[in-house]
Design a protein around this motif. Structure first.
Motif, PDB file in Angstrom:
ATOM      1  N   LEU A  12      33.161  41.481  48.268  1.00 32.20           N
ATOM      2  CA  LEU A  12      32.333  40.417  47.703  1.00 32.20           C
ATOM      3  C   LEU A  12      32.719  40.091  46.261  1.00 32.20           C
ATOM      4  O   LEU A  12      32.264  39.102  45.705  1.00 32.20           O
ATOM      5  CB  LEU A  12      30.855  40.812  47.785  1.00 32.20           C
ATOM      6  CG  LEU A  12      30.343  41.078  49.207  1.00 32.20           C
ATOM      7  CD1 LEU A  12      28.927  41.625  49.163  1.00 32.20           C
ATOM      8  CD2 LEU A  12      30.427  39.831  50.065  1.00 32.20           C
ATOM      9  N   ILE A  13      33.569  40.920  45.654  1.00 36.54           N
ATOM     10  CA  ILE A  13      34.037  40.684  44.284  1.00 36.54           C
ATOM     11  C   ILE A  13      35.401  40.019  44.389  1.00 36.54           C
ATOM     12  O   ILE A  13      36.432  40.672  44.462  1.00 36.54           O
ATOM     13  CB  ILE A  13      34.101  42.003  43.484  1.00 36.54           C
ATOM     14  CG1 ILE A  13      32.742  42.697  43.508  1.00 36.54           C
ATOM     15  CG2 ILE A  13      34.562  41.734  42.056  1.00 36.54           C
ATOM     16  CD1 ILE A  13      32.765  44.127  42.986  1.00 36.54           C
ATOM     17  N   LYS A  14      35.390  38.695  44.415  1.00 33.91           N
ATOM     18  CA  LYS A  14      36.604  37.910  44.640  1.00 33.91           C
ATOM     19  C   LYS A  14      37.378  37.701  43.333  1.00 33.91           C
ATOM     20  O   LYS A  14      36.796  37.495  42.282  1.00 33.91           O
ATOM     21  CB  LYS A  14      36.266  36.537  45.222  1.00 33.91           C
ATOM     22  CG  LYS A  14      35.393  36.567  46.466  1.00 33.91           C
ATOM     23  CD  LYS A  14      36.148  36.980  47.689  1.00 33.91           C
ATOM     24  CE  LYS A  14      35.337  36.684  48.921  1.00 33.91           C
ATOM     25  NZ  LYS A  14      35.019  37.815  49.720  1.00 33.91           N
ATOM     26  N   ILE A  15      38.702  37.735  43.455  1.00 35.47           N
ATOM     27  CA  ILE A  15      39.581  37.417  42.331  1.00 35.47           C
ATOM     28  C   ILE A  15      40.101  35.993  42.505  1.00 35.47           C
ATOM     29  O   ILE A  15      40.074  35.199  41.581  1.00 35.47           O
ATOM     30  CB  ILE A  15      40.742  38.424  42.232  1.00 35.47           C
ATOM     31  CG1 ILE A  15      40.169  39.798  41.853  1.00 35.47           C
ATOM     32  CG2 ILE A  15      41.787  37.969  41.231  1.00 35.47           C
ATOM     33  CD1 ILE A  15      41.163  40.911  41.856  1.00 35.47           C
ATOM     34  N   GLN A  16      40.571  35.691  43.705  1.00 35.38           N
ATOM     35  CA  GLN A  16      41.048  34.344  44.031  1.00 35.38           C
ATOM     36  C   GLN A  16      41.040  34.208  45.545  1.00 35.38           C
ATOM     37  O   GLN A  16      41.663  35.004  46.237  1.00 35.38           O
ATOM     38  CB  GLN A  16      42.466  34.124  43.499  1.00 35.38           C
ATOM     39  CG  GLN A  16      43.093  32.815  43.948  1.00 35.38           C
ATOM     40  CD  GLN A  16      44.533  32.671  43.486  1.00 35.38           C
ATOM     41  OE1 GLN A  16      44.884  33.088  42.405  1.00 35.38           O
ATOM     42  NE2 GLN A  16      45.362  32.097  44.327  1.00 35.38           N
ATOM     43  N   GLY A  17      40.352  33.210  46.065  1.00 32.73           N
ATOM     44  CA  GLY A  17      40.313  32.988  47.509  1.00 32.73           C
ATOM     45  C   GLY A  17      39.839  34.221  48.240  1.00 32.73           C
ATOM     46  O   GLY A  17      38.718  34.670  48.054  1.00 32.73           O
ATOM     47  N   SER A  18      40.714  34.801  49.068  1.00 34.51           N
ATOM     48  CA  SER A  18      40.336  36.001  49.802  1.00 34.51           C
ATOM     49  C   SER A  18      40.887  37.270  49.149  1.00 34.51           C
ATOM     50  O   SER A  18      40.829  38.342  49.736  1.00 34.51           O
ATOM     51  CB  SER A  18      40.804  35.906  51.262  1.00 34.51           C
ATOM     52  OG  SER A  18      42.205  35.885  51.319  1.00 34.51           O
ATOM     53  N   ILE A  19      41.396  37.153  47.936  1.00 35.58           N
ATOM     54  CA  ILE A  19      41.861  38.326  47.195  1.00 35.58           C
ATOM     55  C   ILE A  19      40.649  38.911  46.486  1.00 35.58           C
ATOM     56  O   ILE A  19      39.973  38.229  45.713  1.00 35.58           O
ATOM     57  CB  ILE A  19      42.958  37.959  46.173  1.00 35.58           C
ATOM     58  CG1 ILE A  19      44.170  37.358  46.874  1.00 35.58           C
ATOM     59  CG2 ILE A  19      43.353  39.193  45.363  1.00 35.58           C
ATOM     60  CD1 ILE A  19      45.208  36.800  45.936  1.00 35.58           C
ATOM     61  N   ALA A  20      40.366  40.181  46.768  1.00 34.25           N
ATOM     62  CA  ALA A  20      39.156  40.805  46.232  1.00 34.25           C
ATOM     63  C   ALA A  20      39.419  42.270  45.892  1.00 34.25           C
ATOM     64  O   ALA A  20      40.515  42.777  46.089  1.00 34.25           O
ATOM     65  CB  ALA A  20      38.034  40.687  47.253  1.00 34.25           C
ATOM     66  N   LEU A  21      38.383  42.915  45.396  1.00 36.33           N
ATOM     67  CA  LEU A  21      38.474  44.332  45.063  1.00 36.33           C
ATOM     68  C   LEU A  21      38.016  45.181  46.251  1.00 36.33           C
ATOM     69  O   LEU A  21      37.136  46.019  46.144  1.00 36.33           O
ATOM     70  CB  LEU A  21      37.639  44.625  43.816  1.00 36.33           C
ATOM     71  CG  LEU A  21      38.122  43.941  42.548  1.00 36.33           C
ATOM     72  CD1 LEU A  21      37.204  44.272  41.376  1.00 36.33           C
ATOM     73  CD2 LEU A  21      39.548  44.330  42.211  1.00 36.33           C
ATOM     74  N   ASP A  22      38.643  44.936  47.377  1.00 39.85           N
ATOM     75  CA  ASP A  22      38.267  45.621  48.618  1.00 39.85           C
ATOM     76  C   ASP A  22      39.179  46.770  48.996  1.00 39.85           C
ATOM     77  O   ASP A  22      38.812  47.608  49.809  1.00 39.85           O
ATOM     78  CB  ASP A  22      38.257  44.624  49.769  1.00 39.85           C
ATOM     79  CG  ASP A  22      39.630  44.019  50.014  1.00 39.85           C
ATOM     80  OD1 ASP A  22      40.441  43.969  49.075  1.00 39.85           O
ATOM     81  OD2 ASP A  22      39.885  43.582  51.142  1.00 39.85           O
ATOM     82  N   SER A  23      40.365  46.849  48.428  1.00 41.05           N
ATOM     83  CA  SER A  23      41.318  47.858  48.889  1.00 41.05           C
ATOM     84  C   SER A  23      41.247  49.171  48.117  1.00 41.05           C
ATOM     85  O   SER A  23      41.824  50.162  48.550  1.00 41.05           O
ATOM     86  CB  SER A  23      42.746  47.306  48.871  1.00 41.05           C
ATOM     87  OG  SER A  23      43.141  46.973  47.568  1.00 41.05           O
ATOM     88  N   MET A  24      40.518  49.213  47.007  1.00 37.35           N
ATOM     89  CA  MET A  24      40.391  50.455  46.254  1.00 37.35           C
ATOM     90  C   MET A  24      39.886  51.600  47.128  1.00 37.35           C
ATOM     91  O   MET A  24      40.469  52.698  47.111  1.00 37.35           O
ATOM     92  CB  MET A  24      39.490  50.261  45.029  1.00 37.35           C
ATOM     93  CG  MET A  24      39.412  51.480  44.109  1.00 37.35           C
ATOM     94  SD  MET A  24      38.322  52.814  44.636  1.00 37.35           S
ATOM     95  CE  MET A  24      36.738  52.056  44.505  1.00 37.35           C
TER      96      MET A  24
END
Length: 169
Positions: free
Chosen positions: A30-42
């Motif tokens: 839910l924390i998007k950087i650009q489009g579907s790039i987000a902080l999900d992979s950490m």
């Protein structure tokens, strides 16, 4: 307690941690950087360190699908399926490299694979699918934000893992 119970407990514990990390991945999606790039992979990269490369691949792959879903599959479902597979494979490789070398080398490999390698793999697919953003334009638009997001995700995972590793001693 016999060895079967210890092994079962270990597997059960790993599955519980995996579920929790997938949930954290959803929050990161839910924390998007650009489009579907987000902080999900950490959480996926952390899982590769804490639980092992296979669990990291599972968390990272599911994490990406959650991000894609919360973004409305911006790049089409086929592209996001490829990205899901890339995330799983790249996180697995990151975990293996970490086990065989160290965090710095694994982080560099992870950032390069996830930030540049994934885009180079996807560029011809975007052209084949005739997406509006394809080929060289896709590469130019995605390499920097994806590399930045990869670096943030991987570095955070390594820092958190080191903190937990120190406290466990």
């Amino acid at each position: 307690m016999n060895s079967r119970n210890v092994k079962l407990r270990s597997t059960t514990t790993k599955l519980v941690y995996t579920g929790m990390l997938i949930a954290i991945s959803f929050v990161g999606s839910l924390i998007k950087i650009q489009g579907s790039i987000a902080l999900d992979s950490m959480p996926g990269f952390f899982a590769a360190l804490f639980l092992g490369p296979v669990y990291g691949a599972l968390v990272a792959g599911l994490g990406h699908i959650l991000t894609a879903a919360t973004s409305g599959f911006l790049l089409t479902v086929p592209i996001h399926i490829v990205i899901t597979l890339e995330m799983a494979v790249f996180t697995y490789i990151f975990g293996v490299v970490y086990e065989k070398s160290n965090g710095i080398i694994a982080s560099i490999v992870g950032i390069l694979l996830n930030g540049i390698g994934s885009v180079l793999i996807l560029a011809p697919i975007t052209t084949w699918l005739q997406l509006p953003l394809n080929g060289k334009a896709f590469i130019m638009a995605m390499v920097v934000p994806l590399s930045l997001a990869s670096a943030v995700n991987i570095i955070l995972a390594c820092i958190i893992y080191k903190i937990i590793e120190k406290r466990a001693r």
